[in-house]
Design a protein around this motif. Structure first.
Motif, short mmCIF file in Angstrom:
data_model
loop_
_atom_site.label_atom_id
_atom_site.label_comp_id
_atom_site.label_asym_id
_atom_site.label_seq_id
_atom_site.Cartn_x
_atom_site.Cartn_y
_atom_site.Cartn_z
N CYS A 1 0.83 -1.20 0.00
CA CYS A 1 0.00 0.00 0.00
C CYS A 1 0.87 1.26 0.00
N MET A 2 1.96 1.19 0.71
CA MET A 2 2.88 2.33 0.81
C MET A 2 3.33 2.79 -0.57
N ALA A 3 3.57 1.83 -1.43
CA ALA A 3 4.12 2.14 -2.75
C ALA A 3 3.03 2.32 -3.80
N CYS A 4 1.79 2.16 -3.38
CA CYS A 4 0.67 2.21 -4.32
C CYS A 4 0.51 3.62 -4.88
N THR A 5 0.09 3.68 -6.14
CA THR A 5 -0.05 4.99 -6.77
C THR A 5 -1.51 5.44 -6.85
N ASN A 6 -2.40 4.65 -6.32
CA ASN A 6 -3.82 5.01 -6.32
C ASN A 6 -4.15 6.01 -5.24
N GLU A 7 -3.98 7.28 -5.55
CA GLU A 7 -4.18 8.30 -4.53
C GLU A 7 -5.63 8.41 -4.09
N HIS A 8 -6.52 7.89 -4.91
CA HIS A 8 -7.93 8.00 -4.56
C HIS A 8 -8.42 6.86 -3.67
N CYS A 9 -7.59 5.86 -3.52
CA CYS A 9 -7.97 4.74 -2.67
C CYS A 9 -8.10 5.21 -1.23
N LEU A 10 -9.20 4.86 -0.59
CA LEU A 10 -9.45 5.32 0.77
C LEU A 10 -8.39 4.84 1.75
N PHE B 1 -10.86 -3.75 -3.23
CA PHE B 1 -10.40 -2.47 -3.76
C PHE B 1 -9.71 -2.80 -5.07
N LEU B 2 -10.09 -2.10 -6.10
CA LEU B 2 -9.51 -2.38 -7.40
C LEU B 2 -8.17 -1.68 -7.54
N LEU B 3 -7.14 -2.49 -7.66
CA LEU B 3 -5.79 -1.94 -7.77
C LEU B 3 -5.47 -1.61 -9.20
N HIS B 4 -5.88 -2.51 -10.08
CA HIS B 4 -5.57 -2.33 -11.50
C HIS B 4 -6.63 -3.01 -12.34
N ALA C 1 -16.25 0.25 -12.74
CA ALA C 1 -15.26 0.66 -11.75
C ALA C 1 -13.87 0.63 -12.36
N LYS C 2 -13.06 1.58 -11.93
CA LYS C 2 -11.66 1.60 -12.37
C LYS C 2 -10.75 1.60 -11.15
N GLU C 3 -9.45 1.71 -11.38
CA GLU C 3 -8.47 1.64 -10.30
C GLU C 3 -8.82 2.55 -9.13
N GLY C 4 -8.65 2.04 -7.95
CA GLY C 4 -8.87 2.84 -6.76
C GLY C 4 -10.28 2.71 -6.20
N GLU C 5 -11.19 2.12 -6.95
CA GLU C 5 -12.57 2.06 -6.49
C GLU C 5 -12.87 0.84 -5.64
N ILE C 6 -13.92 0.97 -4.87
CA ILE C 6 -14.32 -0.08 -3.94
C ILE C 6 -15.44 -0.91 -4.56
N ILE C 7 -15.36 -2.20 -4.39
CA ILE C 7 -16.40 -3.07 -4.92
C ILE C 7 -16.86 -4.05 -3.84
#
Length: 251
Positions: free
Chosen positions: A22-31, A71-74, A94-100
DNA sequence: CCATTAAGAGTGT
DNA sequence: ACACTCTTAATGG
C-alpha cells in the motif's frame, strides 16, 4: 466467488506488479492509501490479500455470503445486478482505486451485486472482520467511508431518475458520456472496450436499440466508430442534448 | 503466414 | 424480437 485459481498472467499488457505494498501504491484516490498516515490504517494494511482476475472472470456472485471488500488496484470491472427476467443490469463500472462489494456490507449477509472483470485485474481484498474492526477504531477512516457511501447513494438515486425519465437515445448518450468521463479517451476513442450489449445493459435497453442510436449519432457526426471502439466527436452537443432535459448527471 | 471459425456489429422486417 | 449479412478477432495448422 473469490477466484483462487490464478493463472499467472501471460501475454496481455504487463501486469507484473507483484504484491504492491500500500505504501508504494499509486492510487491516490484509494481510501486506504489516503489514510495511510494513520498508524492504525497502516497496520491494518498487513491483512491485505492480493487477487488476480482474468478478463471475463466473476469475483463477486450475487446472493453469495459476504466475505469481504475489494479495492480495485488495477483494471476495469463491471458491477451488475440480475434483473427479474434474467436480464442483467449493469449498475456501474469501476476503475483503479474504487471499492467493490460495499453494498453487501453491514446488515446484509449476502452480496446484492455481481462483479466481473472487463479487463485483467488486480484486486486488494480485506475480510469483513478486518474492515469492521478498522471502522470501529479509526474515525478518520470511518468518516471518509461515510462520505463515500453518501456519494454512492446520490449516484444511484440519479441513475434511477435517468432510467425512468430519459428516452432511449438520451440514455445511450448519457452512457457514452459516463464511460468517457470515467475512463477517458485515448487517441480520440473512449479508452475502454465494451460490447454494444454492455452499453445496452448499462443504459437499460437492448443491444439493437444501442446499435441504432449509435449509427444515428454517427450519421449526425457526433461520434465515430471503429469496430467496437467509439469516439466522441462533439461532446458539448451531446451534453447539451441531455442537459436541456435537465437530466445530465455526473455519476 | 494464411485459412477456417466464432463472435459481435449492423440492418431490415 | 428475430433473421440475416458483413466485419473482425481468435484459433490452429
Amino acid at each position: 466467488m473469490i477466484s483462487t485459481s490464478n493463472i499467472t498472467s501471460t501475454s496481455t499488457k504487463n501486469i507484473s506488479l507483484v504484491n504492491t505494498a500500500c505504501m508504494a501504491c499509486t492510487n491516490e484516490h484509494c481510501l486506504i492509501k489516503k489514510n495511510l498516515k494513520s498508524p492504525v490504517v497502516s497496520e491494518f494494511t498487513k491483512q491485505r490479500k492480493q487477487i488476480r482476475c482474468k478478463k471475463g472472470q466473476q469475483f463477486i456472485m450475487e446472493g453469495a455470503p459476504v466475505t469481504g471488500l475489494f479495492f480495485l488496484l488495477h483494471g476495469k470491472v463491471k458491477v451488475l445486478r440480475t434483473g427479474l427476467h434474467g436480464k442483467e443490469q449493469i449498475v456501474r463500472f469501476a476503475k483503479e482505486g474504487e471499492i467493490i462489494g460495499h453494498r453487501g456490507f453491514g446488515t446484509k449477509e449476502t452480496y446484492s451485486i455481481s462483479a466481473v472483470a472487463i479487463e485483467d485485474c488486480i484486486l486488494c481484498y480485506f475480510s469483513i472482520e478486518n474492515i469492521q474492526e478498522l471502522l470501529r477504531v479509526e474515525p478518520i477512516f470511518t468518516y471518509d467511508f461515510m462520505l463515500f457511501y453518501a456519494n454512492e447513494l446520490n449516484k444511484s438515486e440519479d441513475k434511477v431518475k435517468s432510467l425512468s425519465q430519459m428516452t432511449v437515445r438520451e440514455r445511450v448518450i448519457d452512457t457514452l458520456l459516463y464511460v468517457n468521463r470515467k475512463f477517458g479517451r485515448k487517441s480520440s476513442f473512449i479508452s475502454i472496450l465494451l460490447s454494444r450489449r454492455e452499453y445496452a445493459d448499462y443504459a437499460g435497453t437492448t443491444e439493437e436499440q444501442v446499435i441504432r442510436v449509435l449509427s444515428a449519432l454517427k450519421k449526425e457526426k457526433l461520434i465515430t466508430t471503429k469496430g467496437k471502439r467509439i469516439g466522441i466527436v462533439d461532446i458539448s452537443l451531446l451534453q447539451k442534448e441531455i442537459s436541456e432535459h435537465n437530466f445530465y448527471l455526473d455519476s
